[in-house]
Enzyme design. Sequence first.
Site, short mmCIF file in Angstrom:
data_model
loop_
_atom_site.label_atom_id
_atom_site.label_comp_id
_atom_site.label_asym_id
_atom_site.label_seq_id
_atom_site.Cartn_x
_atom_site.Cartn_y
_atom_site.Cartn_z
N ARG A 1 -3.21 -1.29 -6.34
CA ARG A 1 -2.41 -2.52 -6.26
C ARG A 1 -2.79 -3.38 -7.46
NH1 ARG A 1 -5.79 -4.07 -0.97
NH2 ARG A 1 -7.78 -4.25 -2.00
N GLY B 1 9.60 -42.19 -7.96
CA GLY B 1 8.29 -42.33 -7.33
C GLY B 1 8.34 -41.55 -6.04
N THR B 2 8.11 -40.25 -6.15
CA THR B 2 8.35 -39.39 -4.99
C THR B 2 7.29 -39.56 -3.90
OG1 THR B 2 7.33 -37.66 -6.32
CG2 THR B 2 9.73 -37.64 -6.14
N ASN B 3 6.18 -40.23 -4.22
CA ASN B 3 5.21 -40.51 -3.15
C ASN B 3 5.82 -41.49 -2.16
OD1 ASN B 3 3.42 -39.05 -4.73
ND2 ASN B 3 2.56 -40.86 -5.70
N CYS C 1 7.35 -39.27 -11.39
CA CYS C 1 5.95 -39.61 -11.63
C CYS C 1 5.11 -39.59 -10.35
CB CYS C 1 5.82 -40.95 -12.34
SG CYS C 1 6.39 -42.32 -11.34
N ARG D 1 -0.45 -47.02 -14.06
CA ARG D 1 -0.44 -47.94 -12.91
C ARG D 1 -1.32 -49.13 -13.26
NH1 ARG D 1 -0.71 -42.75 -9.96
NH2 ARG D 1 0.87 -42.72 -8.32
N ARG E 1 -3.57 2.71 8.59
CA ARG E 1 -3.85 1.42 7.96
C ARG E 1 -2.59 0.57 7.89
NH1 ARG E 1 -8.28 1.91 3.78
NH2 ARG E 1 -8.92 4.07 3.83
N HIS F 1 -15.56 -8.80 0.88
CA HIS F 1 -14.57 -9.74 1.42
C HIS F 1 -14.78 -11.13 0.84
CE1 HIS F 1 -13.05 -12.56 4.49
NE2 HIS F 1 -12.05 -11.72 4.53
N GLY G 1 -7.97 -7.32 4.14
CA GLY G 1 -8.81 -7.35 5.32
C GLY G 1 -8.26 -8.14 6.49
N TYR H 1 11.87 -34.93 -17.58
CA TYR H 1 10.43 -34.63 -17.63
C TYR H 1 9.79 -34.81 -16.27
CZ TYR H 1 9.65 -39.64 -17.42
OH TYR H 1 9.65 -40.94 -16.99
N LYS I 1 0.83 -1.20 0.00
CA LYS I 1 0.00 0.00 0.00
C LYS I 1 0.88 1.26 0.00
CE LYS I 1 -3.70 -0.57 2.39
NZ LYS I 1 -4.46 -0.83 3.62
N MET J 1 -5.56 -7.50 8.40
CA MET J 1 -5.04 -6.73 9.53
C MET J 1 -5.91 -5.49 9.73
SD MET J 1 -1.05 -7.29 8.95
CE MET J 1 -1.25 -6.71 7.31
N ARG K 1 3.87 -49.56 -16.01
CA ARG K 1 4.52 -50.08 -14.80
C ARG K 1 3.92 -51.43 -14.46
NH1 ARG K 1 4.07 -47.04 -9.16
NH2 ARG K 1 2.00 -48.00 -9.12
N SER L 1 12.47 -43.43 -13.04
CA SER L 1 11.37 -42.52 -12.75
C SER L 1 11.23 -42.44 -11.24
CB SER L 1 10.08 -43.02 -13.40
OG SER L 1 9.04 -42.14 -13.09
C1 PEP Z 1 5.21 -43.10 -6.18
O1 PEP Z 1 5.44 -43.83 -5.23
O2 PEP Z 1 5.55 -41.91 -6.24
C2 PEP Z 1 4.48 -43.62 -7.34
C3 PEP Z 1 4.28 -42.87 -8.40
O3 PEP Z 1 3.94 -44.84 -7.21
P1 PEP Z 1 2.57 -45.10 -6.40
O4 PEP Z 1 2.00 -43.80 -6.04
O5 PEP Z 1 1.72 -45.88 -7.29
O6 PEP Z 1 3.09 -45.88 -5.22
MG MG Z 2 5.20 -45.95 -5.44
#
Ligand code: PEP
Ligand code: MG
Length: 880
Positions: A334, A764-766, A830, A556, A90, A450, A99, A850, A21, A101, A611, A762
């Site tokens: 703004r 599998g970050t889960n 993935c 999957r 203000r 708001h 809104g 990717y 502001k 603060m 997979r 690949s």
């Molecule tokens: C993962 O583990 O990131 C993955 C893509 O496999 P899933 O979620 O099927 O275990």
């Molecule tokens: Mg997995």
Amino acid sequence: MAYVHDFGEGDASRRDLLGGKGAGLAEMTQLGLAVPPGFTITTEACREFMATGQVPDGLWAEVDRAMARLESASGRTFGKGPQPLLISVRSGAAFSMPGMMDTILNLGINDQVVTELGAWSGDEHFAWDAYRRFAQMYGEVVLGVDERHFQEVLEDLRAGRRAASDADLTTKDLQHACRRFQTIINGRSGQPLPPDPEMQLREAITAVFASWGNERAFRYRRLHDIPDHLGTAANIQMMVFGDLGTNSGTGVCFTRDPGSGERRPYGDYLPRAQGEDVVAGIRNTLTLDELAPLHPACHEQLLAVMEGLEKHFRDMCDIEFTIERDRLWILQTRAGKRTAGAAVRIAVDMAEEGLISRREAVNRVDPASLEQLERPRIDDNARPMPLATGVAASPGAASGRAVFDADRADAMARDGEKLILVRAETTPEDIHGMAAAQGILTSQGGKTSHAAVVARGMGKPAVTGAAAMRVDANAKVAHIDGVTIREGDVITIDGTTGRIFNGLAPMVEPRPIDQLEQLLAWADEIRSLGVRANADTVADAKKARAAGAEGIGLARTEHMFMGERLRIVQRIILSDDPAERAAALQDLMHQQVEDFQGLLVAMDGLPVIIRLLDPPLHEFLPSRFELEQEMVQRLRLGREIADLERMSAQVARWEEDNPMLGLRGVRLGLIVSDLYRMQTQAALEAVTRQLRAGADPKLEIMIPLVVTVEELVRMRAMIEEEIRRKEAETGLQLHVLIGTMIELPRAALTAGEIAGAADFFSFGTNDLTQMTYGLSRDDAEALFLRQYLEEGLLEHNPFQTLDRQGVGRLIKVAVKEGREANPGLEVGVCGEHGGDPASIAFCRESGLDYVSASPPRVRVARLAAAQAELSGDTGSPVDR
Ligand code: PEP
Ligand code: MG
């Protein structure tokens, strides 16, 4: 360093210090616009206040000097007549927090000044209204008196006069209100409303700094990823009065339509009102076109200011203005909040108008918001009958159970309910309820209230100003046109048109925004990171390809085994009878050929990663509890249970205490070896059929949950054997990549070895997140992760945004060592993180080829990948 800067001194580049502001006011003052004079106290002063609980030494002396300059600039006197100077105090942080603060208006008034103000303005009613507003805000913000007590007094007075709004109260009423407010303040806070304007000012500044730490501001920052340490600036400005008779008023305008992005000025104007009245949406507003005949000169001037500011800031601006006795004042500007669709349209239009570059256009749109463009809308062909229509405040349609209070909404959402939060109006106190709901419905307010602003920011549908609706939050009911809606009743709102429906209204998939493909085409030119999709069905694969996916990063196969097929898999795993198993395998193989061919057709010419099965075994096998219940039932009926007993014994053999750490992925593939062989054969058969049809199948086979290179070596040998067999049988050359998921810390740390047997990785970050944190991805989010996030034990949900320090470090090690061992290694992600913009930026930094995202997030990923490439380029010059 000075803590106080007059508006004339600064510019927009100092927003860290002056807040958004303050920076905007400084910049507009420099541009020579009619900005009421004033000064900004820096965020640095607030940070010192937060650290020590005291304002910094010397601040009050600086404020006194700035007030003296303000008196001479305004020609008015603080705390005295004949032309009393009233000021606003203000908050204003570097990031917009609408809104969240506190603000105090009309500061500098007391029992004497009110009389002088009446004489100066020739309008006693106005003077007393200014006083009661001040008492109310000061009482609430500085002295912590619940606003409800003031509202009760006003309600009584309105009822006594049968008045619809406070503007209809008489001067006597307002005088009475001021006296009552003073008594309430004294009684509730133990302190009088201070008559000394200097004390008012110091206390107000301190309260504004303290409001940075209030609960709702804290919640807002959590929701919008704004760091807690930044602090807020405080802006002190000469009051101009939109409620000074009928030739005054106040409004908010946008240089383009914030809902659609169309290039036309858009705004709300409220005659005879102060700014807070517009934002609170207490009365219904006029459009800019309706303003024109009331104040032709001001209207023309305002349009010129809008055009000038948009050109200057090179973005769509949101401008607050006041007309005081036919004179236009600009109070604030703004970057205007806008819907996701409007953001896309404005960015592309501005690039095409030559106002910004294409790269800037790509940087102007929040990638995550693209998902809301995919929101459903009401199917008008079905001619649903609305109950009522309000203001179309934030587009998209949503259905859910009506809920009348934010805490309740929060609780119901935890139980998985879909909700519509129904309120007379929303306040910052409702923020968590709004976050929990699918949509927001209010009986009051307009497009800049708001509820509207916050819903647009959250990307949720909202209908405001539904005047036909009466909300009784205490009784948890709303009445619309003879229909009573109780808590839990399902309603539908359409934020695109403002309609409200009883029950579930039919919906259709959304139509794309015309400019979106242009923006994404520019993004594609910029980005180096590839974008694939996670898709297991032909429909998803088609949707993903249409959204621009460059292949399937993860199919999957366990998702292909539902219903009857599940029983076939169960037979394969459980049966002791070789003939029965062989028949089941054959059966499944035919179905899998169709599945895989469907994906290859949909993605012809693009890579498709299939997979091999990664079943959570406990979800795939029948439950022993259910088997036993069935046995009891059969026994009651005097029927045979031998088959169930046999099955129960078989299931018991496979039961695990920790299935997530058990017989999953490649482990099952090695133990029940003909399963993976069958899937390989089916995939190769699908490729063969495609080749024979003259198509261009690009199959990649992926092995899940590998932890030792030996597992992969064995699987690779099996797959290569099948490829050779198929080639011999068909005379075709089959080019199939064989790779692995990296989803266990040990796999990441031994990636150099594993890469020797892999054509691709690949991540599998889960699972990699689950296994690195030792946090169950199935349980932690429901049980305690939320509390961890609220208490700041974790900054982000690691299942949503990739943890750079831990999981990210494993990825970096694996990419480096994997590529050293195998320079041709293709590397992607993935897990769910493949569709999360912050994680995508990390993937680019780490040199991945990717990301693979769910189909609705493919466009998100394309844009985020381009922004990752541009990181370092700045966003809008006005804001953010
Ligand atoms: C993962 O583990 O990131 C993955 C893509 O496999 P899933 O979620 O099927 O275990
Ligand atoms: Mg997995």
